[in-house]
Enzyme design. Sequence first.
Site, short mmCIF file in Angstrom:
data_model
loop_
_atom_site.label_atom_id
_atom_site.label_comp_id
_atom_site.label_asym_id
_atom_site.label_seq_id
_atom_site.Cartn_x
_atom_site.Cartn_y
_atom_site.Cartn_z
CG HIS A 37 32.55 39.89 34.38
ND1 HIS A 37 32.29 40.97 36.14
CD2 HIS A 37 32.60 38.84 35.32
CE1 HIS A 37 33.55 40.41 36.62
NE2 HIS A 37 32.60 38.28 36.65
CD GLN A 148 43.67 33.74 26.74
OE1 GLN A 148 43.28 33.25 25.92
NE2 GLN A 148 45.36 33.67 26.80
CE LYS A 149 42.40 39.37 35.51
NZ LYS A 149 41.91 38.26 35.91
#
Length: 293
Positions: A37, A148-149
């Site tokens: 984050h 992108q995770k």
Amino acid sequence: MELAGTIRQARKSISAARAAGKRIGLVPTMGALHAGHISLIEEATGRCDYVVVSIFVNPTQFGPSEDFDKYPRDVESDMNICRQSGANLIFSPSASQMYQKENITWVNVDKLTENLCGRFRPGHFRGVTTVCTKLFNIVQPDIAFFGQKDAQQAIVIKRMVADLNMPLQIVVCPTVREPDGLAVSSRNKYLSPEERKDALLLSQSFAECERLVKAGERNCKLLIGSMRKIIAQSSEAQIEYISIVDTETLADIDVIEGEALVALAVKIGSTRLIDNIIISYQPRSARRTRNEI
Ligand code: AMP
């Protein structure tokens, strides 16, 4: 840094920033903030003048047997992280702020939500696209930042924004990993030390896939088989899916040509982890040797 618990408060602060000519960035999260984050917030502060971090554990994206109730929540730590990362506003609404008693309006993206996680989490993406639409309407950001995770989520949101002509840009940031390769996730907190070790098999299976593709292997069945073998070394691992798909349509592919998304969901004990990489196959004739450059 300000904290807004209601839509009215958030709109008031954000419209003041907009009136001052500031470029507004939004980082939507479910809290329990970590290095992944933080990378999004830092990207946002680099590109925008006023950064809103939303923290909302969205009930509509959890299935009835999923971890909504036990999803980690840590407001104190989240506030510190947001402050240190340069966010301007935390928008942390209650469920009753975001949803009427009965929600009857939904945003749905077809096709892209049918494969991968969509196959195993019915209704999940409908919850994600609906809450993101609400957040976009409340914050009206110039740019929203995603990781992108959650590759499928990022692709679905991009398509929703394009299809519905939403006036904002979507920026997708790279996956942040622990030094040993495990993708950082709020759910890693659930892993016991033993399971944490087993979870490393996920990034090891990606490394093996990359190695094989580099050596010229393009057959997806074979590549997936070799990844399965690695993950099966853990007796605690239950594979939900390992898929190799087209990066735009998210449809399964048989043979890699150009870029492909390799994505998986694996339960280690009772913790469901997802991860992915993008691989690209270049035919030997297209690979330039040092002498040719
Ligand atoms: P979440 O709080 O899990 O809903 O995630 C909020 C945002 O952070 C999503 O856009 C995620 O894709 C992104 N995110 C989560 N983990 C990572 C990570 N390890 N690296 C980069 N972005 C991440």
